[in-house]
Scaffold this motif. Structure first.
Motif, PDB file in Angstrom:
ATOM      1  N   ILE A 119       0.751  -1.200   0.000  1.00 44.87           N
ATOM      2  CA  ILE A 119      -0.024  -0.073   0.017  1.00 44.87           C
ATOM      3  C   ILE A 119       0.817   1.293   0.061  1.00 44.87           C
ATOM      4  CG2 ILE A 119      -1.783   1.260   1.352  1.00 44.87           C
ATOM      5  CD1 ILE A 119      -2.713  -1.288   2.322  1.00 44.87           C
ATOM      6  N   SER A 120       1.943   1.074   0.673  1.00 43.52           N
ATOM      7  CA  SER A 120       2.797   2.425   0.824  1.00 43.52           C
ATOM      8  C   SER A 120       3.690   2.522  -0.682  1.00 43.52           C
ATOM      9  CB  SER A 120       3.870   2.266   1.898  1.00 43.52           C
ATOM     10  OG  SER A 120       4.579   1.118   1.661  1.00 43.52           O
ATOM     11  N   SER A 121       3.931   1.567  -1.255  1.00 44.18           N
ATOM     12  CA  SER A 121       4.760   1.687  -2.762  1.00 44.18           C
ATOM     13  C   SER A 121       3.596   2.085  -3.704  1.00 44.18           C
ATOM     14  CB  SER A 121       5.528   0.481  -2.661  1.00 44.18           C
ATOM     15  OG  SER A 121       4.881  -0.601  -2.781  1.00 44.18           O
ATOM     16  N   ASN A 122       2.542   1.114  -3.814  1.00 46.02           N
ATOM     17  CA  ASN A 122       1.504   1.247  -4.946  1.00 46.02           C
ATOM     18  C   ASN A 122       0.385   0.827  -4.526  1.00 46.02           C
ATOM     19  OD1 ASN A 122       0.733   1.641  -7.373  1.00 46.02           O
ATOM     20  ND2 ASN A 122       1.010  -0.345  -8.011  1.00 46.02           N
ATOM     21  N   PRO A 123      -0.523   1.925  -3.831  1.00 46.75           N
ATOM     22  CA  PRO A 123      -1.721   1.595  -3.089  1.00 46.75           C
ATOM     23  C   PRO A 123      -2.688   1.322  -4.195  1.00 46.75           C
ATOM     24  CG  PRO A 123      -1.207   3.996  -2.982  1.00 46.75           C
ATOM     25  CD  PRO A 123       0.019   3.469  -3.577  1.00 46.75           C
ATOM     26  N   PRO A 124      -3.421  -0.103  -3.958  1.00 44.10           N
ATOM     27  CA  PRO A 124      -4.554  -0.497  -4.553  1.00 44.10           C
ATOM     28  C   PRO A 124      -5.753   0.642  -4.490  1.00 44.10           C
ATOM     29  CG  PRO A 124      -3.684  -2.248  -3.394  1.00 44.10           C
ATOM     30  CD  PRO A 124      -2.982  -0.880  -2.996  1.00 44.10           C
ATOM     31  N   ASN A 125      -6.512   0.619  -5.311  1.00 46.27           N
ATOM     32  CA  ASN A 125      -7.826   1.197  -5.067  1.00 46.27           C
ATOM     33  C   ASN A 125      -8.533   1.083  -4.046  1.00 46.27           C
ATOM     34  OD1 ASN A 125      -9.770   3.233  -5.905  1.00 46.27           O
ATOM     35  ND2 ASN A 125     -11.006   1.780  -6.922  1.00 46.27           N
ATOM     36  N   GLY A 126      -8.826   1.889  -2.926  1.00 45.99           N
ATOM     37  CA  GLY A 126      -9.837   1.551  -2.015  1.00 45.99           C
ATOM     38  C   GLY A 126      -9.146   1.094  -0.564  1.00 45.99           C
ATOM     39  N   PHE A 127      -7.740   0.967  -0.829  1.00 47.41           N
ATOM     40  CA  PHE A 127      -6.920   0.684   0.442  1.00 47.41           C
ATOM     41  C   PHE A 127      -5.998   1.870   0.866  1.00 47.41           C
ATOM     42  CE2 PHE A 127      -7.970  -3.350  -1.346  1.00 47.41           C
ATOM     43  CZ  PHE A 127      -8.094  -4.385  -0.277  1.00 47.41           C
ATOM     44  N   ARG A 128      -5.882   1.909   2.217  1.00 51.14           N
ATOM     45  CA  ARG A 128      -4.761   2.810   2.677  1.00 51.14           C
ATOM     46  C   ARG A 128      -4.317   2.505   3.846  1.00 51.14           C
ATOM     47  NH1 ARG A 128      -9.461   7.435   3.615  1.00 51.14           N
ATOM     48  NH2 ARG A 128      -9.965   6.675   1.740  1.00 51.14           N
ATOM     49  N   LEU A 129      -3.320   3.387   4.219  1.00 50.36           N
ATOM     50  CA  LEU A 129      -2.631   3.179   5.706  1.00 50.36           C
ATOM     51  C   LEU A 129      -3.314   4.150   6.943  1.00 50.36           C
ATOM     52  CD1 LEU A 129       1.014   2.485   4.361  1.00 50.36           C
ATOM     53  CD2 LEU A 129      -0.655   0.708   5.056  1.00 50.36           C
ATOM     54  N   ILE A 130      -3.403   3.490   7.859  1.00 50.15           N
ATOM     55  CA  ILE A 130      -3.954   4.042   9.191  1.00 50.15           C
ATOM     56  C   ILE A 130      -2.850   4.103  10.417  1.00 50.15           C
ATOM     57  CG2 ILE A 130      -5.822   4.430  10.694  1.00 50.15           C
ATOM     58  CD1 ILE A 130      -6.846   4.688   7.938  1.00 50.15           C
ATOM     59  N   PRO A 131      -2.313   5.375  10.318  1.00 56.11           N
ATOM     60  CA  PRO A 131      -1.283   5.498  11.569  1.00 56.11           C
ATOM     61  C   PRO A 131      -1.996   4.975  13.104  1.00 56.11           C
ATOM     62  CG  PRO A 131      -1.558   7.377  10.264  1.00 56.11           C
ATOM     63  CD  PRO A 131      -2.695   6.556   9.957  1.00 56.11           C
ATOM     64  N   TYR A 132      -1.390   4.235  13.991  1.00 63.45           N
ATOM     65  CA  TYR A 132      -1.893   3.901  14.859  1.00 63.45           C
ATOM     66  C   TYR A 132      -1.011   3.982  16.031  1.00 63.45           C
ATOM     67  CZ  TYR A 132       0.366  -0.743  14.570  1.00 63.45           C
ATOM     68  OH  TYR A 132       1.378  -1.760  14.584  1.00 63.45           O
ATOM     69  N   SER A 133      -1.316   3.962  17.598  1.00 61.44           N
ATOM     70  CA  SER A 133      -0.309   4.144  18.710  1.00 61.44           C
ATOM     71  C   SER A 133      -0.934   3.304  19.596  1.00 61.44           C
ATOM     72  CB  SER A 133      -0.304   5.553  18.935  1.00 61.44           C
ATOM     73  OG  SER A 133       0.637   5.713  20.156  1.00 61.44           O
ATOM     74  N   VAL A 134      -0.267   2.235  20.319  1.00 58.34           N
ATOM     75  CA  VAL A 134      -0.507   1.630  21.338  1.00 58.34           C
ATOM     76  C   VAL A 134       0.437   1.568  22.511  1.00 58.34           C
ATOM     77  CG1 VAL A 134      -2.051  -0.145  20.010  1.00 58.34           C
ATOM     78  CG2 VAL A 134       0.392  -0.403  20.631  1.00 58.34           C
TER      79      VAL A 134
END
Length: 279
Positions: free
Chosen positions: A211-226
Protein backbone atom coordinates in the motif's frame (compact mmCIF):
# COMPACT_ATOMS: atom_id res chain seq x y z
CA UNK A 1 -55.52 33.17 23.79
CA UNK A 2 -56.13 32.80 20.06
CA UNK A 3 -54.83 29.54 18.53
CA UNK A 4 -53.97 29.75 14.83
CA UNK A 5 -54.40 26.46 12.94
CA UNK A 6 -51.54 27.17 10.50
CA UNK A 7 -49.08 27.95 13.31
CA UNK A 8 -50.29 24.89 15.25
CA UNK A 9 -49.73 22.56 12.29
CA UNK A 10 -46.34 24.07 11.45
CA UNK A 11 -45.20 23.78 15.07
CA UNK A 12 -46.25 20.13 15.33
CA UNK A 13 -44.86 19.26 11.89
CA UNK A 14 -41.44 20.53 12.96
CA UNK A 15 -41.54 18.87 16.39
CA UNK A 16 -42.92 15.55 15.04
CA UNK A 17 -40.16 15.42 12.45
CA UNK A 18 -37.42 15.65 15.06
CA UNK A 19 -39.22 13.22 17.39
CA UNK A 20 -39.29 10.74 14.47
CA UNK A 21 -35.65 11.43 13.72
CA UNK A 22 -34.74 10.77 17.34
CA UNK A 23 -36.89 7.62 17.31
CA UNK A 24 -34.89 6.46 14.27
CA UNK A 25 -31.65 6.85 16.18
CA UNK A 26 -32.88 5.05 19.29
CA UNK A 27 -34.42 2.17 17.31
CA UNK A 28 -31.52 2.18 14.80
CA UNK A 29 -33.81 2.48 11.83
CA UNK A 30 -32.89 3.78 8.41
CA UNK A 31 -33.92 7.42 8.03
CA UNK A 32 -36.12 8.19 5.00
CA UNK A 33 -36.69 11.94 4.69
CA UNK A 34 -39.79 11.59 2.49
CA UNK A 35 -41.56 9.10 4.75
CA UNK A 36 -40.60 10.96 7.92
CA UNK A 37 -41.85 14.32 6.67
CA UNK A 38 -45.13 12.78 5.44
CA UNK A 39 -45.69 10.99 8.76
CA UNK A 40 -44.84 14.17 10.65
CA UNK A 41 -47.38 16.11 8.56
CA UNK A 42 -50.13 13.55 9.24
CA UNK A 43 -49.36 13.79 12.95
CA UNK A 44 -49.41 17.58 12.73
CA UNK A 45 -52.85 17.47 11.08
CA UNK A 46 -54.21 15.53 14.06
CA UNK A 47 -52.99 18.34 16.35
CA UNK A 48 -56.25 20.10 15.41
CA UNK A 49 -57.61 17.89 18.20
CA UNK A 50 -56.71 20.82 20.42
CA UNK A 51 -59.87 22.63 19.28
CA UNK A 52 -62.19 19.92 20.69
CA UNK A 53 -63.57 20.17 24.22
CA UNK A 54 -61.42 18.45 26.88
CA UNK A 55 -61.92 14.68 26.58
CA UNK A 56 -60.27 13.43 29.76
CA UNK A 57 -56.97 11.71 30.45
CA UNK A 58 -58.01 8.18 29.40
CA UNK A 59 -59.48 9.25 26.05
CA UNK A 60 -56.55 11.59 25.47
CA UNK A 61 -54.01 8.80 26.14
CA UNK A 62 -55.80 6.31 23.87
CA UNK A 63 -56.01 8.93 21.12
CA UNK A 64 -52.30 9.70 21.36
CA UNK A 65 -51.40 5.99 21.28
CA UNK A 66 -53.50 5.42 18.16
CA UNK A 67 -52.03 8.46 16.42
CA UNK A 68 -48.51 7.46 17.49
CA UNK A 69 -49.06 4.00 15.97
CA UNK A 70 -50.33 5.55 12.73
CA UNK A 71 -47.37 7.95 12.51
CA UNK A 72 -44.88 5.14 13.19
CA UNK A 73 -46.48 2.90 10.55
CA UNK A 74 -46.29 5.70 7.99
CA UNK A 75 -42.69 6.49 8.91
CA UNK A 76 -41.24 2.97 9.17
CA UNK A 77 -43.77 0.59 7.64
CA UNK A 78 -44.71 -2.75 9.20
CA UNK A 79 -42.24 -5.59 9.72
CA UNK A 80 -43.53 -7.33 12.85
CA UNK A 81 -45.76 -6.73 15.87
CA UNK A 82 -42.70 -6.67 18.14
CA UNK A 83 -40.97 -3.99 16.07
CA UNK A 84 -44.17 -1.94 15.85
CA UNK A 85 -44.69 -2.01 19.62
CA UNK A 86 -41.07 -1.01 20.23
CA UNK A 87 -41.19 1.88 17.75
CA UNK A 88 -44.53 3.13 19.08
CA UNK A 89 -43.27 2.90 22.68
CA UNK A 90 -40.17 4.96 21.88
CA UNK A 91 -42.09 7.53 19.82
CA UNK A 92 -44.83 7.83 22.43
CA UNK A 93 -42.31 8.14 25.27
CA UNK A 94 -40.37 10.94 23.56
CA UNK A 95 -43.63 12.71 22.65
CA UNK A 96 -44.89 12.35 26.20
CA UNK A 97 -41.68 13.82 27.62
CA UNK A 98 -42.01 16.77 25.26
CA UNK A 99 -45.66 17.37 26.19
CA UNK A 100 -44.82 16.95 29.87
CA UNK A 101 -42.07 19.54 29.66
CA UNK A 102 -44.44 21.99 28.00
CA UNK A 103 -47.10 21.38 30.67
CA UNK A 104 -44.46 21.96 33.34
CA UNK A 105 -43.58 25.30 31.78
CA UNK A 106 -47.27 26.19 31.61
CA UNK A 107 -47.89 25.21 35.26
CA UNK A 108 -44.91 27.15 36.61
CA UNK A 109 -44.78 30.29 34.48
CA UNK A 110 -48.21 30.28 32.79
CA UNK A 111 -46.94 32.10 29.70
CA UNK A 112 -49.57 34.01 27.75
CA UNK A 113 -48.40 32.53 24.46
CA UNK A 114 -48.71 28.86 25.38
CA UNK A 115 -51.88 26.74 25.37
CA UNK A 116 -52.41 23.05 26.15
CA UNK A 117 -55.61 21.06 25.60
CA UNK A 118 -56.17 17.31 25.11
CA UNK A 119 -52.42 16.78 25.35
CA UNK A 120 -51.75 19.05 22.36
CA UNK A 121 -49.28 21.88 22.90
CA UNK A 122 -49.53 25.23 21.13
CA UNK A 123 -46.79 27.84 21.47
CA UNK A 124 -47.15 31.12 19.61
CA UNK A 125 -43.48 31.84 18.96
CA UNK A 126 -41.40 33.01 16.04
CA UNK A 127 -40.05 30.40 13.58
CA UNK A 128 -36.47 31.29 14.53
CA UNK A 129 -37.07 30.62 18.23
CA UNK A 130 -38.90 27.38 17.40
CA UNK A 131 -36.05 26.11 15.21
CA UNK A 132 -33.35 27.02 17.74
CA UNK A 133 -35.26 25.50 20.69
CA UNK A 134 -35.99 22.25 18.83
CA UNK A 135 -32.42 21.87 17.57
CA UNK A 136 -31.01 22.51 21.03
CA UNK A 137 -33.42 19.96 22.54
CA UNK A 138 -32.51 17.43 19.85
CA UNK A 139 -28.82 18.02 20.48
CA UNK A 140 -29.19 17.51 24.24
CA UNK A 141 -31.22 14.32 23.77
CA UNK A 142 -28.66 13.03 21.27
CA UNK A 143 -25.82 13.63 23.71
CA UNK A 144 -27.72 11.83 26.49
CA UNK A 145 -28.43 8.90 24.16
CA UNK A 146 -24.80 8.82 23.03
CA UNK A 147 -23.39 8.53 26.56
CA UNK A 148 -26.05 6.03 27.65
CA UNK A 149 -25.40 3.85 24.60
CA UNK A 150 -21.65 4.11 25.11
CA UNK A 151 -21.93 2.84 28.67
CA UNK A 152 -24.40 0.13 27.64
CA UNK A 153 -22.04 -1.35 25.04
CA UNK A 154 -18.74 -0.83 26.87
CA UNK A 155 -16.79 -4.02 27.60
CA UNK A 156 -19.33 -6.29 25.91
CA UNK A 157 -19.14 -8.47 22.85
CA UNK A 158 -21.20 -7.89 19.74
CA UNK A 159 -21.82 -9.78 16.51
CA UNK A 160 -20.92 -8.14 13.22
CA UNK A 161 -21.55 -9.14 9.64
CA UNK A 162 -19.12 -7.62 7.14
CA UNK A 163 -19.72 -7.66 3.39
CA UNK A 164 -17.11 -6.84 0.76
CA UNK A 165 -17.05 -7.62 -2.94
CA UNK A 166 -20.09 -9.96 -2.61
CA UNK A 167 -18.42 -11.97 0.19
CA UNK A 168 -19.48 -11.91 3.84
CA UNK A 169 -18.05 -12.96 7.20
CA UNK A 170 -19.66 -13.06 10.65
CA UNK A 171 -17.53 -12.37 13.70
CA UNK A 172 -17.61 -11.56 17.38
CA UNK A 173 -16.08 -8.18 18.23
CA UNK A 174 -14.97 -6.66 21.51
CA UNK A 175 -16.60 -3.30 22.26
CA UNK A 176 -13.61 -1.38 23.60
CA UNK A 177 -13.93 2.12 25.09
CA UNK A 178 -10.19 2.55 24.65
CA UNK A 179 -10.43 2.02 20.91
CA UNK A 180 -10.75 5.40 19.21
CA UNK A 181 -8.95 4.84 15.92
CA UNK A 182 -10.27 6.98 13.06
CA UNK A 183 -9.05 7.86 9.59
CA UNK A 184 -7.70 11.42 9.58
CA UNK A 185 -8.61 11.93 5.91
CA UNK A 186 -12.23 10.74 5.88
CA UNK A 187 -12.94 10.96 9.63
CA UNK A 188 -14.38 7.43 9.43
CA UNK A 189 -14.25 5.11 12.42
CA UNK A 190 -11.99 2.08 12.04
CA UNK A 191 -13.11 -1.43 13.01
CA UNK A 192 -10.14 -3.76 13.50
CA UNK A 193 -10.42 -7.38 12.34
CA UNK A 194 -7.92 -10.24 12.20
CA UNK A 195 -6.07 -10.83 8.96
CA UNK A 196 -7.45 -14.34 8.46
CA UNK A 197 -10.97 -12.89 8.34
CA UNK A 198 -9.89 -10.10 6.00
CA UNK A 199 -8.46 -12.75 3.66
CA UNK A 200 -11.89 -14.36 3.43
CA UNK A 201 -13.20 -11.06 2.10
CA UNK A 202 -10.20 -10.21 -0.08
CA UNK A 203 -7.90 -13.04 -1.16
CA UNK A 204 -5.36 -10.64 -2.68
CA UNK A 205 -5.06 -8.55 0.45
CA UNK A 206 -2.18 -6.06 0.05
CA UNK A 207 0.39 -5.66 2.79
CA UNK A 208 1.36 -2.37 4.38
CA UNK A 209 4.45 -2.31 2.13
CA UNK A 210 2.32 -2.82 -0.99
CA UNK A 211 0.00 0.00 0.00
CA UNK A 212 2.83 2.41 0.80
CA UNK A 213 4.59 1.80 -2.53
CA UNK A 214 1.65 1.37 -4.90
CA UNK A 215 -1.70 1.66 -3.05
CA UNK A 216 -4.52 -0.36 -4.67
CA UNK A 217 -7.84 1.39 -5.16
CA UNK A 218 -9.82 1.54 -1.90
CA UNK A 219 -6.90 0.67 0.39
CA UNK A 220 -4.93 2.99 2.65
CA UNK A 221 -2.66 3.03 5.69
CA UNK A 222 -3.96 4.20 9.09
CA UNK A 223 -1.39 5.39 11.64
CA UNK A 224 -1.97 3.85 15.08
CA UNK A 225 -0.42 4.09 18.49
CA UNK A 226 -0.62 1.59 21.35
CA UNK A 227 1.22 1.03 24.61
CA UNK A 228 3.78 -1.21 22.88
CA UNK A 229 4.54 1.23 20.09
CA UNK A 230 3.04 2.56 16.89
CA UNK A 231 2.82 1.74 13.22
CA UNK A 232 0.66 1.69 10.09
CA UNK A 233 -2.45 -0.44 9.75
CA UNK A 234 -3.69 -1.58 6.30
CA UNK A 235 -7.33 -0.57 5.90
CA UNK A 236 -10.08 -0.70 3.30
CA UNK A 237 -13.74 0.25 2.95
CA UNK A 238 -16.27 -2.59 3.25
CA UNK A 239 -19.48 -2.56 1.23
CA UNK A 240 -21.55 -2.97 4.38
CA UNK A 241 -21.19 -3.65 8.10
CA UNK A 242 -24.18 -4.85 10.11
CA UNK A 243 -24.68 -5.14 13.86
CA UNK A 244 -26.54 -8.39 14.59
CA UNK A 245 -28.79 -8.29 17.66
CA UNK A 246 -31.23 -11.14 18.28
CA UNK A 247 -33.22 -11.45 15.03
CA UNK A 248 -32.50 -7.89 13.94
CA UNK A 249 -29.63 -6.50 11.87
CA UNK A 250 -28.73 -2.81 11.88
CA UNK A 251 -26.41 -1.32 9.30
CA UNK A 252 -23.55 0.65 10.82
CA UNK A 253 -22.57 3.91 9.21
CA UNK A 254 -19.63 4.29 6.85
CA UNK A 255 -16.50 2.79 8.43
CA UNK A 256 -13.10 1.39 7.50
CA UNK A 257 -11.73 -2.06 8.29
CA UNK A 258 -8.25 -2.12 9.77
CA UNK A 259 -6.38 -5.41 9.31
CA UNK A 260 -4.47 -6.76 12.32
CA UNK A 261 -1.52 -9.07 11.64
CA UNK A 262 -1.77 -10.58 15.13
CA UNK A 263 -4.61 -12.51 16.76
CA UNK A 264 -6.87 -10.27 18.82
CA UNK A 265 -8.44 -12.58 21.40
CA UNK A 266 -9.70 -16.06 22.12
CA UNK A 267 -13.40 -15.17 22.04
CA UNK A 268 -13.36 -12.19 19.67
CA UNK A 269 -11.88 -11.56 16.23
CA UNK A 270 -12.57 -7.84 15.94
CA UNK A 271 -12.46 -4.63 17.95
CA UNK A 272 -15.03 -1.84 17.63
CA UNK A 273 -15.57 1.39 19.52
CA UNK A 274 -18.89 1.91 21.37
CA UNK A 275 -18.98 5.31 19.67
CA UNK A 276 -19.25 3.51 16.31
CA UNK A 277 -22.21 1.46 17.51
CA UNK A 278 -23.93 4.47 19.08
CA UNK A 279 -23.95 6.60 15.93
Amino acid sequence: MVVYADVLITLNLFVNFFILKFTCRICKEKFSFGRQIFAAFVGAAFSLYIFLPPTGMITETVFRLVISALIVLLAFGFSSIKSLIRRVAVFFAVSFLYAGAMMGIWAIWKPNRLAINNGIVYVDISPAVLIIATLVSYGVLSLVRFFVAKQAYAGKRCRLKITYNKKSVDLTALVDTGHSLTDALSNKDVIIIEKKLALKLCQNLPTATDISSNPPNGFRLIPYSVVGGNGLLPAFSPDKVELLEDEKSTEIGSVLLGVSEVALGEDYKGIVSPVTLAR
